[in-house]
Motif scaffolding. Sequence first.
Motif, PDB file in Angstrom:
ATOM      1  N   GLU A 240       3.894  -8.179   5.924  1.00  0.00           N
ATOM      2  CA  GLU A 240       2.482  -8.078   5.543  1.00  0.00           C
ATOM      3  C   GLU A 240       1.619  -7.730   6.739  1.00  0.00           C
ATOM      4  O   GLU A 240       1.852  -8.193   7.855  1.00  0.00           O
ATOM      5  CB  GLU A 240       2.008  -9.413   4.952  1.00  0.00           C
ATOM      6  N   LEU A 241       0.612  -6.892   6.504  1.00  0.00           N
ATOM      7  CA  LEU A 241      -0.409  -6.568   7.495  1.00  0.00           C
ATOM      8  C   LEU A 241      -1.681  -7.312   7.128  1.00  0.00           C
ATOM      9  O   LEU A 241      -2.157  -7.224   5.989  1.00  0.00           O
ATOM     10  CB  LEU A 241      -0.679  -5.068   7.528  1.00  0.00           C
ATOM     11  N   ALA A 242      -2.251  -8.053   8.085  1.00  0.00           N
ATOM     12  CA  ALA A 242      -3.533  -8.721   7.899  1.00  0.00           C
ATOM     13  C   ALA A 242      -4.538  -8.074   8.853  1.00  0.00           C
ATOM     14  O   ALA A 242      -4.267  -7.942  10.050  1.00  0.00           O
ATOM     15  CB  ALA A 242      -3.416 -10.217   8.182  1.00  0.00           C
ATOM     16  N   ALA A 255      -0.082   4.735   4.043  1.00  0.00           N
ATOM     17  CA  ALA A 255       0.962   4.063   3.275  1.00  0.00           C
ATOM     18  C   ALA A 255       1.433   5.013   2.188  1.00  0.00           C
ATOM     19  O   ALA A 255       0.624   5.533   1.418  1.00  0.00           O
ATOM     20  CB  ALA A 255       0.431   2.773   2.661  1.00  0.00           C
ATOM     21  N   GLY A 256       2.718   5.261   2.144  1.00  0.00           N
ATOM     22  CA  GLY A 256       3.237   6.250   1.212  1.00  0.00           C
ATOM     23  C   GLY A 256       2.800   7.639   1.631  1.00  0.00           C
ATOM     24  O   GLY A 256       3.087   8.079   2.738  1.00  0.00           O
ATOM     25  N   GLY A 260      -5.942   5.299   3.592  1.00  0.00           N
ATOM     26  CA  GLY A 260      -7.026   4.483   3.062  1.00  0.00           C
ATOM     27  C   GLY A 260      -7.772   3.796   4.196  1.00  0.00           C
ATOM     28  O   GLY A 260      -7.248   3.630   5.305  1.00  0.00           O
ATOM     29  N   HIS A 261      -9.018   3.398   3.931  1.00  0.00           N
ATOM     30  CA  HIS A 261      -9.849   2.738   4.929  1.00  0.00           C
ATOM     31  C   HIS A 261      -9.673   1.220   4.874  1.00  0.00           C
ATOM     32  O   HIS A 261      -9.520   0.641   3.791  1.00  0.00           O
ATOM     33  CB  HIS A 261     -11.327   3.066   4.688  1.00  0.00           C
ATOM     34  N   LEU A 262      -9.724   0.579   6.031  1.00  0.00           N
ATOM     35  CA  LEU A 262      -9.841  -0.863   6.139  1.00  0.00           C
ATOM     36  C   LEU A 262     -11.222  -1.133   6.746  1.00  0.00           C
ATOM     37  O   LEU A 262     -11.557  -0.576   7.795  1.00  0.00           O
ATOM     38  CB  LEU A 262      -8.734  -1.453   7.014  1.00  0.00           C
ATOM     39  N   TRP A 284       3.261  -4.133   4.510  1.00  0.00           N
ATOM     40  CA  TRP A 284       3.610  -3.268   5.635  1.00  0.00           C
ATOM     41  C   TRP A 284       5.064  -2.855   5.479  1.00  0.00           C
ATOM     42  O   TRP A 284       5.960  -3.699   5.493  1.00  0.00           O
ATOM     43  CB  TRP A 284       3.398  -3.976   6.975  1.00  0.00           C
ATOM     44  N   GLY A 285       5.282  -1.558   5.316  1.00  0.00           N
ATOM     45  CA  GLY A 285       6.638  -1.055   5.133  1.00  0.00           C
ATOM     46  C   GLY A 285       6.976   0.015   6.147  1.00  0.00           C
ATOM     47  O   GLY A 285       6.199   0.331   7.054  1.00  0.00           O
TER      48      GLY A 285
END
Length: 353
Positions: A240-242, A255-256, A260-262, A284-285
């Motif tokens: 996981e990403l926090a 991702a994929g 996308g924005h955080l 998180w992959g």
Amino acid sequence: MARVWDIPVHDSTRVRDVRVAVEAAGTHVPLDPHRTAVATLVATELATNLVKHARGGRVVIDLVDRPGAVTRTPGVQVTAIDYGPGIRDVTAALRDGYSTSEASLGAGLGTCMRISSGFDLYSTPRGTIAVARVDQEPATRPERMWKGPTPGGINVPLGRDEHSGDAWSCARSGTRLTLMLADGLGHGTKAAHASSAAVDELHRSAHLPPEEILRHMHPALRHTRGAAVAVAQVDTGTGELAFAGVGNIGARLHAGDSWGHLISHPGIVGAQFPATVPVRRVPWGQGSLLVLHSDGLPSRWVPPTDPELLTHDPAVVAATILRDASSAASPVRDDTSVAVLAPDPRDRRHDPA
């Protein structure tokens, strides 16, 4: 508060400036005389290539920690950036001893890769990015490397100042790797004091989750101008990403097949800290890649579309993003830093082992 050297290289007279800067950087780390000589040889070769084979460019010299190290292990990072025409045969160019000129130093890119602690290169007709890291130990062996996401970045001061008000760093604690980017208010030395204080606090509190790291930074930065800070933490145990941020640090996650924005929360660490700090948690992959950047990067920068670039060293990805964004219509008007968190290097095609 670390130094940064940003040297334009458009003729042979600036190659000497690069060499002198790397020698100075070696004393800041510090490297012993042998490893300083290695860094100097690599930087001189990269700068010479800008003059001989490209339409000029720049060399950025920064002090960075070894990616994934448990404790802070600083080294010298040399980033050569040019704007074309690119290297026709990268595989041949990276072969040890390969040279296209009798006037070569005899090092070549293959030798640079062999003697550096880390080396990677990405080249297209738009230009070439080469990044070499030299620390006190020789090339990093795969079995000694951190098994997890790897950070990298570039930091360029406004107007080629000695100090950048931006700073990025990473820290490990157990299964967690935390990437942080800080932008001290304004630019120059006083802004650099703020971002440096954020780096120091990161390494004291990397065992905490992102929102708590930011809360610990707030009192640590009260004696400074304050800073915008973003913290991204990957837990390899949970996958996981926090992410949490205060201020105007940009963050984009690949991702994929999409970006996308955080979003960070308004405020200033050290001055106007929000009552609550929202935390975004996402999977998180192996296909994940995170980009953090200060507002020196034009806000409408376009994420890279070449899938090959995303397989390279994260410092190469960061430098490519900076080059391509700053050459767009929007000029850079502030210190600019870009930090990237990429998948495990063994899953990238160009592993600099």
